[in-house]
Design an enzyme around this catalytic site. Structure first.
Site, mmCIF file in Angstrom:
data_model
loop_
_atom_site.group_PDB
_atom_site.id
_atom_site.type_symbol
_atom_site.label_atom_id
_atom_site.label_comp_id
_atom_site.label_asym_id
_atom_site.label_seq_id
_atom_site.Cartn_x
_atom_site.Cartn_y
_atom_site.Cartn_z
ATOM 1 N N SER A 188 -10.815 17.255 -40.450
ATOM 2 C CA SER A 188 -10.171 16.268 -41.313
ATOM 3 C C SER A 188 -10.323 14.828 -40.858
ATOM 4 O O SER A 188 -10.165 13.909 -41.664
ATOM 5 C CB SER A 188 -8.681 16.597 -41.454
ATOM 6 O OG SER A 188 -8.039 16.573 -40.189
ATOM 7 N N HIS A 216 -9.861 21.165 -46.044
ATOM 8 C CA HIS A 216 -10.745 20.104 -46.549
ATOM 9 C C HIS A 216 -12.102 20.641 -46.992
ATOM 10 O O HIS A 216 -12.976 19.856 -47.371
ATOM 11 C CB HIS A 216 -10.910 19.013 -45.495
ATOM 12 C CG HIS A 216 -9.701 18.160 -45.318
ATOM 13 N ND1 HIS A 216 -9.416 17.083 -46.138
ATOM 14 C CD2 HIS A 216 -8.671 18.243 -44.440
ATOM 15 C CE1 HIS A 216 -8.278 16.524 -45.755
ATOM 16 N NE2 HIS A 216 -7.808 17.214 -44.726
ATOM 17 N N LYS A 247 -4.833 19.648 -51.897
ATOM 18 C CA LYS A 247 -5.833 18.595 -51.768
ATOM 19 C C LYS A 247 -6.758 18.603 -52.987
ATOM 20 O O LYS A 247 -6.417 18.059 -54.028
ATOM 21 C CB LYS A 247 -6.568 18.737 -50.441
ATOM 22 C CG LYS A 247 -5.630 18.501 -49.240
ATOM 23 C CD LYS A 247 -6.331 18.635 -47.935
ATOM 24 C CE LYS A 247 -5.431 18.207 -46.771
ATOM 25 N NZ LYS A 247 -4.206 19.024 -46.619
#
Length: 399
Positions: A188, A216, A247
């Site tokens: 990240s 991610h 996300k």
């Protein structure tokens, strides 16, 4: 009694060192250009990779589900908090990830803590737990570190994405009754990708359990954003896949994907699952809609990568150090903590939001401004941001 008086000294020290951070407030929707603390800025700090947080289909799904099911689940899932919409989401995630089963947690951090502690415990022989070994990449996310700390297992760290060092550690602990290797899929803070294929080969050789935190990688890597396991074509080989709904999917939550036995065991042993109220039904419905959009609108995925390449090349051409990034996460490495925070503040004054990242989030001497480019940024917005990065970088003598 001094009580919490020491906190004032700590906060004063943050201010003195130039690293005090005030939480920023967004007015309106999470958009590529938005109002933050009253200033219009190009937003390069959001995890909303595909722009799904404001997608009409997700909004509609949330509203309709709320009207049908109400605003809350009313209980933890193992008691009476599991609604049909939650079961549907679990099944949709399993199909999306091409695994037998998936189980949703209230957050990614809860999923990590829950699965690590559960898998590295032994309810029938507590003494054996201390003999287990968990092996972690040195740059793994804080939620992995927290999960590991909740176990009695011995801990080993291998150098970042260094397979020679991982092999060394595995050789040293090969006699342990249970070994678990954990890595981020996409890191990240640096935006680089873990070599899951090579990790898998070592794990197979030493009989180790494999786990990836793909927070991610979800929506970013793999076909239509199926993640890092899909990126390396490891379906049916990788043991534990932790994903996030918070996300790229634009909603809220985390989940564990893997075998049916894994999720059934977590239902019995994962404490964050056992003791957290289930998602509001509207959130679960929006997550289902997000999975559908990933398959229906692959152009979003392509646009995200096109935008990322354009911005990354622009930063490099200007003269910034972007580290080892391979994804839309692109750090601008500054080094000095106070300088990184000042760089971030000056960017904000110029109309660009790029948040400064310092120790302990990253190692001392590697302070940075981290940027994330999304599918919904326009070329004009990215060109504006690059101009401001160049302007501020020259003023501060960074480039």
């Amino acid at each position: 009694m001094p009580g919490l008086d020491f906190l004032q000294d700590e906060l004063d020290d943050y201010r003195k060192r130039g690293i005090y951070n005030k939480v920023k407030v967004v007015s309106g929707e999470q958009l590529p250009t938005c109002i933050v603390d009253g200033r219009k800025v190009v937003n390069l700090s959001s995890n909303n990779y595909l722009g799904l947080a404001t997608h009409p289909k997700l909004k509609k799904a949330m509203i309709e589900a709320t009207e049908k099911w109400g605003v809350g689940a009313g209980a933890v899932r193992p008691i009476i908090g599991t609604m049909e919409i939650h079961v549907e989401l679990d099944k949709k995630l399993a199909a999306f990830k091409k695994v037998e089963s998936a189980l949703v947690f209230v957050a990614g951090i809860a999923a990590n803590r829950g699965v690590i502690q559960a898998v590295l415990s032994n309810q029938r022989n507590k003494d054996e737990e201390g003999q287990y070994v968990v092996i972690s990449d040195e740059l793994n996310h804080a939620s992995i570190i927290d999960g590991v700390r909740l176990t009695k297992a011995k801990r080993a760290i291998y150098k970042h994405c260094d397979m020679t060092d991982l092999a060394r550690v595995l050789e040293e602990v090969k006699s342990a009754p249970r070994i678990m290797i954990i890595t981020d899929g996409v890191f990240s803070m640096d935006g680089d990708i873990a070599p899951l294929d090579k990790i898998y080969e070592l794990a197979k050789k030493y009989g180790a359990i494999t786990m990836v935190d793909d927070a991610h990688g979800e929506g970013v890597l793999g076909k239509n954003g199926r993640g890092t396991v899909d990126h390396f074509n490891l379906h049916g080989k990788w043991d534990i896949d932790m994903g996030t709904l918070s996300k790229a999917l634009g909603c809220l939550g985390g989940y564990i994907a893997g075998s049916k036995n894994l999720t059934e065991y977590l239902i019995h042993q994962a404490r964050p699952f056992l003791f957290s109220t289930a998602h509001p039904p509207g959130v679960a419905a929006a997550c289902i809609a997000a999975l559908e959009v990933l398959d229906e609108e692959p152009e979003r995925h392509k646009q995200m990568w096109d935008n990322s390449q354009f911005f990354k090349e622009g930063l490099t051409k200007i003269g910034f150090n972007t580290g080892r990034s391979q994804t839309p996460i692109t750090p601008i490495i500054i080094g000095d903590e106070a300088k990184a925070m000042e760089f971030s503040r000056k960017l904000y004054e110029e109309g660009v939001l790029g948040v400064g990242i310092i120790f302990p989030t990253v190692a001392l001497g590697t302070a940075r401004v981290r940027t994330i480019v999304t599918a919904t940024h326009t070329r004009k917005e990215l060109e504006f941001a690059l101009d401001k990065f160049e302007k501020v970088g020259k003023i501060m003598g960074i480039i």
